[in-house]
Motif scaffolding. Sequence first.
Motif, PDB file in Angstrom:
ATOM      1  N   GLY A 290       8.479  -1.004   3.839  1.00 33.87           N
ATOM      2  CA  GLY A 290       7.150  -0.823   4.390  1.00 33.87           C
ATOM      3  C   GLY A 290       6.542  -2.115   4.899  1.00 33.87           C
ATOM      4  O   GLY A 290       7.220  -3.141   5.005  1.00 33.87           O
TER       5      GLY A 290
ATOM      6  N   LEU B 161       6.397   0.287  -6.343  1.00 35.13           N
ATOM      7  CA  LEU B 161       6.239   0.786  -4.980  1.00 35.13           C
ATOM      8  C   LEU B 161       5.505   2.123  -4.971  1.00 35.13           C
ATOM      9  O   LEU B 161       4.645   2.372  -4.114  1.00 35.13           O
ATOM     10  CB  LEU B 161       7.607   0.925  -4.318  1.00 35.13           C
ATOM     11  CG  LEU B 161       8.343  -0.399  -4.052  1.00 35.13           C
ATOM     12  CD1 LEU B 161       9.768  -0.132  -3.586  1.00 35.13           C
ATOM     13  CD2 LEU B 161       7.602  -1.258  -3.043  1.00 35.13           C
ATOM     14  N   ARG B 162       5.819   2.989  -5.919  1.00 35.44           N
ATOM     15  CA  ARG B 162       5.112   4.270  -6.011  1.00 35.44           C
ATOM     16  C   ARG B 162       3.639   4.037  -6.362  1.00 35.44           C
ATOM     17  O   ARG B 162       2.752   4.742  -5.875  1.00 35.44           O
ATOM     18  CB  ARG B 162       5.783   5.166  -7.056  1.00 35.44           C
ATOM     19  CG  ARG B 162       7.203   5.557  -6.681  1.00 35.44           C
ATOM     20  CD  ARG B 162       7.908   6.294  -7.819  1.00 35.44           C
ATOM     21  NE  ARG B 162       9.328   6.383  -7.598  1.00 35.44           N
ATOM     22  CZ  ARG B 162       9.920   7.337  -6.898  1.00 35.44           C
ATOM     23  NH1 ARG B 162       9.193   8.299  -6.374  1.00 35.44           N
ATOM     24  NH2 ARG B 162      11.236   7.341  -6.737  1.00 35.44           N
TER      25      ARG B 162
ATOM     26  N   GLY C 244       7.563   6.722   1.823  1.00 33.06           N
ATOM     27  CA  GLY C 244       7.190   7.870   1.020  1.00 33.06           C
ATOM     28  C   GLY C 244       8.149   8.186  -0.117  1.00 33.06           C
ATOM     29  O   GLY C 244       9.170   7.530  -0.314  1.00 33.06           O
ATOM     30  N   GLU C 245       7.807   9.237  -0.841  1.00 30.23           N
ATOM     31  CA  GLU C 245       8.552   9.645  -2.037  1.00 30.23           C
ATOM     32  C   GLU C 245      10.018   9.923  -1.744  1.00 30.23           C
ATOM     33  O   GLU C 245      10.905   9.536  -2.504  1.00 30.23           O
ATOM     34  CB  GLU C 245       7.890  10.887  -2.628  1.00 30.23           C
ATOM     35  CG  GLU C 245       8.484  11.364  -3.938  1.00 30.23           C
ATOM     36  CD  GLU C 245       8.082  10.482  -5.112  1.00 30.23           C
ATOM     37  OE1 GLU C 245       8.793  10.516  -6.131  1.00 30.23           O
ATOM     38  OE2 GLU C 245       7.054   9.778  -4.994  1.00 30.23           O
TER      39      GLU C 245
ATOM     40  N   PHE D  67      -1.690   2.190  -0.114  1.00 31.71           N
ATOM     41  CA  PHE D  67      -0.904   1.364   0.797  1.00 31.71           C
ATOM     42  C   PHE D  67      -0.095   2.316   1.687  1.00 31.71           C
ATOM     43  O   PHE D  67       1.039   2.657   1.382  1.00 31.71           O
ATOM     44  CB  PHE D  67       0.010   0.431   0.009  1.00 31.71           C
ATOM     45  CG  PHE D  67      -0.711  -0.735  -0.621  1.00 31.71           C
ATOM     46  CD1 PHE D  67      -0.477  -2.032  -0.186  1.00 31.71           C
ATOM     47  CD2 PHE D  67      -1.637  -0.540  -1.648  1.00 31.71           C
ATOM     48  CE1 PHE D  67      -1.139  -3.113  -0.763  1.00 31.71           C
ATOM     49  CE2 PHE D  67      -2.302  -1.600  -2.227  1.00 31.71           C
ATOM     50  CZ  PHE D  67      -2.054  -2.894  -1.785  1.00 31.71           C
ATOM     51  N   SER D  68      -0.696   2.716   2.791  1.00 34.28           N
ATOM     52  CA  SER D  68      -0.158   3.820   3.587  1.00 34.28           C
ATOM     53  C   SER D  68       1.179   3.513   4.235  1.00 34.28           C
ATOM     54  O   SER D  68       1.954   4.428   4.532  1.00 34.28           O
ATOM     55  CB  SER D  68      -1.172   4.210   4.676  1.00 34.28           C
ATOM     56  OG  SER D  68      -1.470   3.085   5.506  1.00 34.28           O
ATOM     57  N   ASP D  69       1.480   2.246   4.482  1.00 34.56           N
ATOM     58  CA  ASP D  69       2.724   1.910   5.172  1.00 34.56           C
ATOM     59  C   ASP D  69       3.891   1.640   4.224  1.00 34.56           C
ATOM     60  O   ASP D  69       4.964   1.219   4.668  1.00 34.56           O
ATOM     61  CB  ASP D  69       2.515   0.694   6.092  1.00 34.56           C
ATOM     62  CG  ASP D  69       1.690   1.053   7.322  1.00 34.56           C
ATOM     63  OD1 ASP D  69       1.759   2.220   7.739  1.00 34.56           O
ATOM     64  OD2 ASP D  69       0.974   0.195   7.849  1.00 34.56           O
ATOM     65  N   ILE D  70       3.702   1.844   2.926  1.00 37.57           N
ATOM     66  CA  ILE D  70       4.835   1.853   2.005  1.00 37.57           C
ATOM     67  C   ILE D  70       5.560   3.182   2.177  1.00 37.57           C
ATOM     68  O   ILE D  70       4.924   4.222   2.337  1.00 37.57           O
ATOM     69  CB  ILE D  70       4.371   1.679   0.538  1.00 37.57           C
ATOM     70  CG1 ILE D  70       3.710   0.312   0.341  1.00 37.57           C
ATOM     71  CG2 ILE D  70       5.538   1.846  -0.416  1.00 37.57           C
ATOM     72  CD1 ILE D  70       4.638  -0.874   0.529  1.00 37.57           C
TER      73      ILE D  70
ATOM     74  N   LYS E  55       1.791   2.972  -3.293  1.00 36.73           N
ATOM     75  CA  LYS E  55       1.570   4.129  -2.424  1.00 36.73           C
ATOM     76  C   LYS E  55       0.382   4.950  -2.919  1.00 36.73           C
ATOM     77  O   LYS E  55      -0.466   5.380  -2.126  1.00 36.73           O
ATOM     78  CB  LYS E  55       2.839   4.980  -2.400  1.00 36.73           C
ATOM     79  CG  LYS E  55       2.817   6.109  -1.369  1.00 36.73           C
ATOM     80  CD  LYS E  55       2.938   5.553   0.021  1.00 36.73           C
ATOM     81  CE  LYS E  55       3.048   6.664   1.055  1.00 36.73           C
ATOM     82  NZ  LYS E  55       3.138   6.124   2.433  1.00 36.73           N
ATOM     83  N   CYS E  56       0.302   5.145  -4.220  1.00 35.71           N
ATOM     84  CA  CYS E  56      -0.817   5.905  -4.798  1.00 35.71           C
ATOM     85  C   CYS E  56      -2.156   5.203  -4.586  1.00 35.71           C
ATOM     86  O   CYS E  56      -3.193   5.850  -4.481  1.00 35.71           O
ATOM     87  CB  CYS E  56      -0.583   6.133  -6.292  1.00 35.71           C
ATOM     88  SG  CYS E  56       0.737   7.301  -6.659  1.00 35.71           S
TER      89      CYS E  56
END
Length: 232
Positions: A110, A146-147, A159-160, A154-157, A150-151
Amino acid sequence: MLFELEALDIYGLQPYTPPSLLNESSESLVSSEVEAVPLKEYDVKVVQFWRGEKEPLRPYPLHWAIYVETSPGVGNTYQLVGNQKNYAIDIKLNQPLENPKDLRGSYSVGRVSRTELAEMEAILPRVDIIHGIPWWNSQDWVDDALRYLKCWGFSDIVGEMELSRLQDKMCWLLESWPGIENAVEFVGDSPDLACVLWNRRYVTIHQTFWRLQVSWRAQVQEMWGLTGTERR
């Protein structure tokens, strides 16, 4: 003063107009150009480091860290240090990557803006650290971190779905590293080797996958061996 201005006009010259008298359209043009400058962004990478082998082709779990290069050759490193009894987070800012000789690949997960980069320093120490569990290590912490980012928005990391495949991707980086040919085949047999996911639900899948890979390679080699015999 009026006479001086008129005299200048006679010779085809125009009086100097100070900046404060610029028209509004010029001001709006300048401000729009300034606002259009994009925020600087940085790649977020997972880097992995070699930790030796139990025996040939049986590596210990590789050490993972989160690395954000801020300038050529230097960056921020977020990682666990210590052992299962005393793991702790370690953050190094704007420094060269440690132990480059042990590096075994990196994978981009990301991007972050300059503002988000500063926020990471406050957020990552909040990620849970588990002690006393033999199969929990730096790879699990990086995955959880990293998860967590994201929570926290941090929108550009990634996804799941992509994070669930991260360990496989890092394994193939190891496999393709010079001098470590075929290492990945051997890491699915034991929960404490490099490519076995910490979640026990995936161990059987990994073991089956690597056994199929070995079987397929053996069949290909046998086929090519027969072909070579026929040619001779």
